[in-house]
Design a protein around this motif. Structure first.
Motif, mmCIF file in Angstrom:
data_model
loop_
_atom_site.group_PDB
_atom_site.id
_atom_site.type_symbol
_atom_site.label_atom_id
_atom_site.label_comp_id
_atom_site.label_asym_id
_atom_site.label_seq_id
_atom_site.Cartn_x
_atom_site.Cartn_y
_atom_site.Cartn_z
ATOM 1 N N THR A 105 3.767 20.629 8.737
ATOM 2 C CA THR A 105 5.151 20.410 8.314
ATOM 3 C C THR A 105 5.275 19.099 7.543
ATOM 4 O O THR A 105 5.950 19.044 6.512
ATOM 5 C CB THR A 105 6.075 20.389 9.556
ATOM 6 O OG1 THR A 105 5.902 21.602 10.271
ATOM 7 C CG2 THR A 105 7.521 20.264 9.137
ATOM 8 N N ASP B 103 4.100 34.085 16.034
ATOM 9 C CA ASP B 103 3.033 33.162 15.704
ATOM 10 C C ASP B 103 2.209 33.646 14.520
ATOM 11 O O ASP B 103 1.815 32.864 13.666
ATOM 12 C CB ASP B 103 2.145 32.899 16.920
ATOM 13 C CG ASP B 103 1.633 34.168 17.571
ATOM 14 O OD1 ASP B 103 2.182 35.245 17.282
ATOM 15 O OD2 ASP B 103 0.686 34.074 18.367
ATOM 16 N N TYR C 239 -1.965 23.076 19.026
ATOM 17 C CA TYR C 239 -1.215 23.860 18.043
ATOM 18 C C TYR C 239 0.031 23.102 17.584
ATOM 19 O O TYR C 239 0.389 23.139 16.405
ATOM 20 C CB TYR C 239 -0.817 25.219 18.602
ATOM 21 C CG TYR C 239 -1.974 26.142 18.856
ATOM 22 C CD1 TYR C 239 -3.077 26.177 18.019
ATOM 23 C CD2 TYR C 239 -1.975 26.987 19.949
ATOM 24 C CE1 TYR C 239 -4.139 27.018 18.252
ATOM 25 C CE2 TYR C 239 -3.037 27.835 20.198
ATOM 26 C CZ TYR C 239 -4.117 27.847 19.341
ATOM 27 O OH TYR C 239 -5.160 28.686 19.591
ATOM 28 N N LEU C 240 0.674 22.401 18.510
ATOM 29 C CA LEU C 240 1.856 21.623 18.148
ATOM 30 C C LEU C 240 1.489 20.499 17.193
ATOM 31 O O LEU C 240 2.181 20.276 16.194
ATOM 32 C CB LEU C 240 2.532 21.066 19.399
ATOM 33 C CG LEU C 240 3.755 20.172 19.168
ATOM 34 C CD1 LEU C 240 4.849 20.931 18.441
ATOM 35 C CD2 LEU C 240 4.268 19.638 20.489
ATOM 36 N N LEU C 241 0.400 19.795 17.468
ATOM 37 C CA LEU C 241 -0.026 18.719 16.568
ATOM 38 C C LEU C 241 -0.362 19.254 15.181
ATOM 39 O O LEU C 241 0.002 18.641 14.162
ATOM 40 C CB LEU C 241 -1.220 17.986 17.165
ATOM 41 C CG LEU C 241 -0.945 17.106 18.361
ATOM 42 C CD1 LEU C 241 -2.254 16.547 18.918
ATOM 43 C CD2 LEU C 241 -0.013 15.982 17.992
ATOM 44 N N SER D 285 5.625 26.133 19.060
ATOM 45 C CA SER D 285 4.627 25.433 19.868
ATOM 46 C C SER D 285 5.278 24.445 20.830
ATOM 47 O O SER D 285 4.786 24.257 21.950
ATOM 48 C CB SER D 285 3.639 24.705 18.962
ATOM 49 O OG SER D 285 2.971 25.619 18.130
ATOM 50 N N ALA D 286 6.365 23.822 20.411
ATOM 51 C CA ALA D 286 7.076 22.915 21.319
ATOM 52 C C ALA D 286 7.630 23.692 22.513
ATOM 53 O O ALA D 286 7.622 23.195 23.643
ATOM 54 C CB ALA D 286 8.196 22.198 20.578
ATOM 55 N N ALA E 75 0.787 22.022 13.790
ATOM 56 C CA ALA E 75 2.008 22.505 13.146
ATOM 57 C C ALA E 75 2.837 21.347 12.617
ATOM 58 O O ALA E 75 3.392 21.418 11.511
ATOM 59 C CB ALA E 75 2.825 23.339 14.125
ATOM 60 N N VAL E 76 2.923 20.254 13.376
ATOM 61 C CA VAL E 76 3.665 19.081 12.905
ATOM 62 C C VAL E 76 2.965 18.466 11.695
ATOM 63 O O VAL E 76 3.607 18.035 10.728
ATOM 64 C CB VAL E 76 3.840 18.061 14.046
ATOM 65 C CG1 VAL E 76 4.353 16.736 13.536
ATOM 66 C CG2 VAL E 76 4.778 18.625 15.097
ATOM 67 N N GLY F 271 6.106 25.907 8.821
ATOM 68 C CA GLY F 271 5.678 24.759 9.617
ATOM 69 C C GLY F 271 6.734 24.342 10.625
ATOM 70 O O GLY F 271 6.415 24.027 11.778
ATOM 71 N N VAL F 272 7.977 24.347 10.206
ATOM 72 C CA VAL F 272 9.066 24.018 11.129
ATOM 73 C C VAL F 272 9.151 25.069 12.232
ATOM 74 O O VAL F 272 9.283 24.742 13.418
ATOM 75 C CB VAL F 272 10.411 23.905 10.369
ATOM 76 C CG1 VAL F 272 11.578 23.815 11.324
ATOM 77 C CG2 VAL F 272 10.389 22.700 9.452
ATOM 78 N N SER G 286 6.271 24.649 14.594
ATOM 79 C CA SER G 286 6.468 23.456 15.427
ATOM 80 C C SER G 286 7.419 23.754 16.581
ATOM 81 O O SER G 286 7.153 23.365 17.726
ATOM 82 C CB SER G 286 7.018 22.306 14.580
ATOM 83 O OG SER G 286 6.102 21.937 13.590
#
Length: 94
Positions: free
Chosen positions: A87, A28, A79-81, A57-58, A83-84, A50-51, A54
């Motif tokens: 990206t 991370d 964090y997922l939102l 975090s997913a 990161a997406v 970013g990928v 993502s």
């Protein structure tokens, strides 16, 4: 409630930079550094980070329900939102 006994230094030594010795940084923190490099101008590195963030975090979002830990799922979800969104930002700029 199930009690889990983790090895000594599990949380601080395995994912923290230099936590108790010459430990490598966790994924991370390395990916966050890649995002910072992307915002500084290295767009391909920001997109790759970013990928990676993502996917990382997913995995955290999917692991929480499997571990029956739903009370703090908002943190990896946020964090997922982010990161997406990062990206998508780098995908639009490259």
């Amino acid at each position: 409630m199930t009690v889990v006994n983790y090895p000594a230094g599990f949380a601080t030594g395995s994912l923290a930079c230099g936590g108790g010795g010459a430990q490598p940084c966790g994924p991370d923190r390395v990916l966050a550094a890649g995002l910072l490099a992307g915002f500084a101008g290295v767009l391909w590195l920001g997109f790759a980070a970013g990928v990676g963030l993502s996917l990382f975090s997913a995995g955290a979002v999917t692991a929480h329900p499997r571990a029956h830990v739903l009370y703090d799922i908002a943190f990896p979800g946020l964090y997922l939102l982010l990161a997406v969104a990062a990206t998508a930002y780098f995908a639009g700029r490259t």
